[in-house]
Design an enzyme around this catalytic site. Sequence first.
Site, short mmCIF file in Angstrom:
data_model
loop_
_atom_site.label_atom_id
_atom_site.label_comp_id
_atom_site.label_asym_id
_atom_site.label_seq_id
_atom_site.Cartn_x
_atom_site.Cartn_y
_atom_site.Cartn_z
N THR A 67 14.65 -22.09 25.65
CA THR A 67 16.06 -22.27 25.29
C THR A 67 16.93 -21.89 26.49
O THR A 67 16.44 -21.24 27.43
CB THR A 67 16.47 -21.35 24.11
OG1 THR A 67 16.56 -20.00 24.60
CG2 THR A 67 15.49 -21.41 22.95
N ASP A 113 32.47 -15.46 15.51
CA ASP A 113 32.07 -14.41 16.46
C ASP A 113 31.31 -13.34 15.68
O ASP A 113 31.87 -12.66 14.82
CB ASP A 113 33.33 -13.81 17.12
CG ASP A 113 32.97 -12.72 18.13
OD1 ASP A 113 31.79 -12.35 18.24
OD2 ASP A 113 33.90 -12.23 18.80
N LYS A 125 16.89 -5.36 19.40
CA LYS A 125 15.91 -6.14 18.63
C LYS A 125 14.98 -5.24 17.81
O LYS A 125 14.51 -5.63 16.74
CB LYS A 125 15.11 -7.04 19.58
CG LYS A 125 15.96 -8.15 20.21
CD LYS A 125 16.57 -9.04 19.15
CE LYS A 125 17.37 -10.20 19.69
NZ LYS A 125 17.90 -11.06 18.63
N TYR A 158 18.65 -4.72 25.26
CA TYR A 158 18.21 -5.86 24.44
C TYR A 158 17.06 -5.44 23.53
O TYR A 158 17.08 -5.71 22.32
CB TYR A 158 17.78 -7.00 25.36
CG TYR A 158 17.26 -8.22 24.63
CD1 TYR A 158 18.15 -9.10 24.01
CD2 TYR A 158 15.90 -8.50 24.55
CE1 TYR A 158 17.69 -10.22 23.33
CE2 TYR A 158 15.43 -9.62 23.88
CZ TYR A 158 16.33 -10.47 23.28
OH TYR A 158 15.88 -11.57 22.60
N ASP A 213 28.72 -20.55 15.19
CA ASP A 213 28.46 -20.13 16.57
C ASP A 213 29.81 -19.80 17.23
O ASP A 213 30.84 -20.36 16.86
CB ASP A 213 27.76 -21.25 17.36
CG ASP A 213 27.03 -20.74 18.59
OD1 ASP A 213 25.78 -20.72 18.56
OD2 ASP A 213 27.70 -20.36 19.58
N1 LIG Z 1 14.47 -17.82 23.78
C1 LIG Z 1 13.63 -16.81 23.73
O1 LIG Z 1 12.65 -16.74 24.52
C2 LIG Z 1 13.82 -15.72 22.69
C3 LIG Z 1 12.81 -14.78 22.55
C4 LIG Z 1 12.95 -13.77 21.60
C5 LIG Z 1 14.08 -13.73 20.81
N2 LIG Z 1 15.06 -14.64 20.96
C6 LIG Z 1 16.24 -14.52 20.10
O2 LIG Z 1 16.47 -15.72 19.43
C7 LIG Z 1 17.86 -15.82 19.10
C8 LIG Z 1 18.36 -17.19 19.56
O3 LIG Z 1 18.29 -17.24 20.97
P1 LIG Z 1 18.07 -18.60 21.79
O4 LIG Z 1 16.90 -18.38 22.67
O5 LIG Z 1 18.14 -19.74 20.88
O6 LIG Z 1 19.35 -18.51 22.75
P2 LIG Z 1 20.57 -19.49 22.99
O7 LIG Z 1 21.38 -18.84 24.05
O8 LIG Z 1 20.08 -20.87 23.20
O9 LIG Z 1 21.34 -19.42 21.61
C9 LIG Z 1 22.06 -18.30 21.21
C10 LIG Z 1 23.31 -18.75 20.50
O10 LIG Z 1 24.02 -17.58 20.07
C11 LIG Z 1 25.40 -17.81 20.28
N3 LIG Z 1 26.14 -16.56 20.40
C12 LIG Z 1 26.16 -15.68 21.42
N4 LIG Z 1 27.04 -14.70 21.18
C13 LIG Z 1 27.57 -14.95 19.96
C14 LIG Z 1 28.53 -14.30 19.16
N5 LIG Z 1 29.17 -13.19 19.57
N6 LIG Z 1 28.84 -14.84 17.96
C15 LIG Z 1 28.23 -15.97 17.54
N7 LIG Z 1 27.34 -16.64 18.26
C16 LIG Z 1 27.00 -16.13 19.46
C17 LIG Z 1 25.46 -18.59 21.58
O11 LIG Z 1 26.70 -19.27 21.74
C18 LIG Z 1 24.27 -19.52 21.45
O12 LIG Z 1 24.64 -20.76 20.85
C19 LIG Z 1 18.54 -14.67 19.81
O13 LIG Z 1 18.78 -13.64 18.88
C20 LIG Z 1 17.52 -14.23 20.85
O14 LIG Z 1 17.67 -12.87 21.17
C21 LIG Z 1 14.96 -15.65 21.88
#
Ligand SMILES: NC(=O)c1ccc[n+]([C@@H]2O[C@H](COP(=O)([O-])OP(=O)(O)OC[C@H]3O[C@@H](n4cnc5c(N)ncnc54)[C@H](O)[C@@H]3O)[C@@H](O)[C@H]2O)c1
Length: 249
Positions: A191, A62, A161, A157, A37
């Site tokens: 989240t 990153d 996706k 976004y 992360d």
């Molecule tokens: N939470 C939702 O409702 C939801 C819905 C659909 C899709 N998603 C997808 O699920 C995945 C996880 O999201 P989440 O909800 O757990 O969010 P979150 O923000 O809790 O976790 C995302 C993580 O990605 C890390 N991150 C961000 N930029 C980064 C980078 N440049 N390099 C490495 N790490 C990086 C962040 O530090 C964070 O720990 C994402 O791809 C998000 O688009 C989430």
Amino acid sequence: MFDFHDKIAVITGAGSGIGRATAAFFHACGARVVLADINAAAVEAAAVDLGDPERSAWSVYDATDPDAAERLVALALARFGRIDQLVIAAGIYERQNVASMSDAQWRRMMAVNLDGAFYVARACARAMLASEAGSGAIVGISSVAGHQGGSFAHAHYGASKGGMLAFVRGLARDLAPAIRVNAIAPGWIDTPMVAETLRGSGEAKLKAIPLRRIGAPREVASVAAFLCSEAASFVTGESVIVAGGAYMG
Ligand SMILES: NC(=O)c1ccc[n+]([C@@H]2O[C@H](COP(=O)([O-])OP(=O)(O)OC[C@H]3O[C@@H](n4cnc5c(N)ncnc54)[C@H](O)[C@@H]3O)[C@@H](O)[C@H]2O)c1
């Protein structure tokens, strides 16, 4: 639960939300896990929380940096000798109307959510193919937005996706039969990424979800585990929607 005792998993975005829950789930299934992360404190805390330094490693990573993906693979190989499973959960979700979106805002979204998926999938696939077994499983976390387009002020976004869904299918063809590649398209999951959005309009969102609740990160993690497991041995190039019925397409 699944038996991952002989598996080595790399999880990106493992410092929070879905990635963190996935690391915990795979670890509970017996896997050795490498958590990655960009948030150093968060990924270290997630790894420490597993309470098992013998079966875990973590890396500040990153997603936008191709060299970081190579370093992540090098760490996994140095610690555990192989990579069997990759879950790509690192991502960002930023609000911006297209009409006022800057080039930099568009590029940043693509850089993290899509370029990042390419860099880490390429690096891990090479390691999987070079291993003795020459096999593996990859899961990319897309979104319902990848199917229906991003919600208001999230066109970039949704595009990133949708790109993930198409990338997964191409990857599935390129890497078959050695490596299976699938996507998960979550709906609203509880989240930090969407906490503010849900605070503002959570009640309205619930009305559109047949199961009448927001999902838990663990409910995405368990589907990722299924897709990485032998139970999904004939599944590749697929996208599984985990949205409580909010999107039936
Ligand atoms: N939470 C939702 O409702 C939801 C819905 C659909 C899709 N998603 C997808 O699920 C995945 C996880 O999201 P989440 O909800 O757990 O969010 P979150 O923000 O809790 O976790 C995302 C993580 O990605 C890390 N991150 C961000 N930029 C980064 C980078 N440049 N390099 C490495 N790490 C990086 C962040 O530090 C964070 O720990 C994402 O791809 C998000 O688009 C989430």
